[in-house]
Design a protein around this motif. Structure first.
Motif, short mmCIF file in Angstrom:
data_model
loop_
_atom_site.label_atom_id
_atom_site.label_comp_id
_atom_site.label_asym_id
_atom_site.label_seq_id
_atom_site.Cartn_x
_atom_site.Cartn_y
_atom_site.Cartn_z
N GLU A 1 1.31 -0.53 -11.31
CA GLU A 1 2.69 -0.98 -11.35
C GLU A 1 3.55 -0.07 -10.48
OE1 GLU A 1 5.89 -0.94 -14.81
OE2 GLU A 1 4.27 -2.39 -15.18
N SER A 2 3.28 1.25 -10.57
CA SER A 2 3.96 2.19 -9.67
C SER A 2 3.02 3.35 -9.35
CB SER A 2 5.26 2.71 -10.28
OG SER A 2 5.00 3.55 -11.37
N VAL A 3 3.19 3.92 -8.15
CA VAL A 3 2.44 5.08 -7.67
C VAL A 3 3.47 6.07 -7.14
CG1 VAL A 3 0.72 5.91 -6.03
CG2 VAL A 3 0.47 3.63 -7.03
N ARG A 4 3.48 7.29 -7.72
CA ARG A 4 4.45 8.31 -7.30
C ARG A 4 3.72 9.56 -6.84
NH1 ARG A 4 5.42 6.90 -12.11
NH2 ARG A 4 5.16 8.95 -13.03
N PRO A 5 4.04 10.06 -5.63
CA PRO A 5 3.42 11.32 -5.19
C PRO A 5 3.82 12.47 -6.11
CG PRO A 5 4.53 10.19 -3.36
CD PRO A 5 4.93 9.49 -4.63
N LEU A 6 2.88 13.36 -6.37
CA LEU A 6 3.12 14.59 -7.14
C LEU A 6 2.93 15.77 -6.21
CD1 LEU A 6 1.03 13.76 -10.34
CD2 LEU A 6 3.51 13.66 -10.09
N GLU A 7 3.41 16.92 -6.63
CA GLU A 7 3.18 18.14 -5.87
C GLU A 7 1.68 18.37 -5.78
OE1 GLU A 7 3.89 22.85 -6.47
OE2 GLU A 7 5.52 21.51 -7.04
N SER A 8 1.17 18.60 -4.58
CA SER A 8 -0.27 18.81 -4.39
C SER A 8 -0.73 20.04 -5.13
CB SER A 8 -0.61 18.94 -2.90
OG SER A 8 -0.37 17.72 -2.26
N CYS B 1 0.83 -1.20 0.00
CA CYS B 1 0.00 0.00 0.00
C CYS B 1 0.87 1.26 0.00
CB CYS B 1 -0.91 0.00 1.22
SG CYS B 1 -2.02 1.41 1.30
N VAL B 2 0.59 2.19 -0.92
CA VAL B 2 1.32 3.46 -1.00
C VAL B 2 0.56 4.56 -0.29
CG1 VAL B 2 2.23 5.18 -2.60
CG2 VAL B 2 2.38 2.76 -3.17
N PHE B 3 -0.77 4.53 -0.36
CA PHE B 3 -1.62 5.52 0.31
C PHE B 3 -2.92 4.86 0.71
CE2 PHE B 3 -5.19 8.46 0.21
CZ PHE B 3 -4.77 9.44 1.09
N SER B 4 -3.36 5.15 1.93
CA SER B 4 -4.66 4.69 2.42
C SER B 4 -5.23 5.81 3.27
CB SER B 4 -4.49 3.41 3.25
OG SER B 4 -5.74 2.97 3.70
N GLY B 5 -6.49 6.18 3.01
CA GLY B 5 -7.10 7.24 3.79
C GLY B 5 -8.51 7.51 3.33
N LEU C 1 -14.38 1.89 -8.28
CA LEU C 1 -15.20 2.40 -7.17
C LEU C 1 -16.35 1.44 -6.99
CD1 LEU C 1 -16.11 4.68 -5.19
CD2 LEU C 1 -17.42 5.60 -7.10
N LYS C 2 -16.51 0.94 -5.78
CA LYS C 2 -17.65 0.11 -5.45
C LYS C 2 -18.15 0.56 -4.09
CE LYS C 2 -19.47 -4.51 -5.33
NZ LYS C 2 -19.21 -5.93 -5.50
N GLY C 3 -19.37 1.08 -4.09
CA GLY C 3 -19.89 1.66 -2.86
C GLY C 3 -19.07 2.88 -2.49
N GLN C 4 -18.55 2.92 -1.30
CA GLN C 4 -17.75 4.05 -0.83
C GLN C 4 -16.26 3.72 -0.82
OE1 GLN C 4 -20.33 6.32 -1.20
NE2 GLN C 4 -19.32 7.36 0.48
N ARG C 5 -15.85 2.68 -1.53
CA ARG C 5 -14.45 2.25 -1.53
C ARG C 5 -13.84 2.43 -2.91
NH1 ARG C 5 -11.50 -0.72 1.91
NH2 ARG C 5 -9.75 -1.88 1.03
N PHE C 6 -12.79 3.25 -2.99
CA PHE C 6 -12.06 3.51 -4.24
C PHE C 6 -10.70 2.85 -4.13
CE2 PHE C 6 -9.17 6.03 -6.86
CZ PHE C 6 -9.83 6.00 -8.07
N THR C 7 -10.38 1.99 -5.09
CA THR C 7 -9.15 1.21 -5.04
C THR C 7 -8.38 1.36 -6.35
OG1 THR C 7 -10.28 -0.41 -3.66
CG2 THR C 7 -8.20 -1.09 -4.64
N VAL C 8 -7.06 1.51 -6.24
CA VAL C 8 -6.17 1.54 -7.39
C VAL C 8 -5.10 0.48 -7.19
CG1 VAL C 8 -4.40 2.88 -8.61
CG2 VAL C 8 -6.51 4.00 -7.87
N LEU C 9 -4.87 -0.30 -8.24
CA LEU C 9 -3.74 -1.22 -8.26
C LEU C 9 -2.88 -0.82 -9.46
CD1 LEU C 9 -2.22 -3.64 -7.17
CD2 LEU C 9 -3.65 -5.10 -8.61
#
Length: 90
Positions: free
Chosen positions: A80-87, A14-18, A70-78
């Protein structure tokens, strides 16, 4: 207010959960805005970027070879890579 449960993951973990009030997803075909009150099932291939509106402000991530759903109130991404960007606001 209802919030979406968000999880961004790769094969290594997991890279981000919230929680989020809304999510903006960029795909090869355009952009999709998801509000916390949207409860329909959504599945997309080739998601390239996601911005999560958290209680602490927006968090943006670049996605490589990603599938998002998105299923119900749960959004999931799988991805190969996840990189934070400038907000940034969208």
């Amino acid at each position: 207010m209802n919030h979406l449960s968000v999880q961004l993951s790769t094969a290594t973990g997991c890279v981000f959960s919230g929680s989020a009030s809304s999510i903006d997803v960029r795909t090869d075909s355009g952009s999709i805005h998801i509000n916390s009150h949207d409860e329909s099932f959504l599945s997309m291939l080739h998601a390239t970027e996601v911005t999560v509106q958290t209680p602490d402000g927006p968090r943006a991530f670049a996605l490589d070879n990603a599938v998002a759903g998105l299923k119900g109130q749960r959004f999931t991404v799988l991805a190969e890579s996840v990189r934070p960007l400038e907000s940034r606001s969208i």
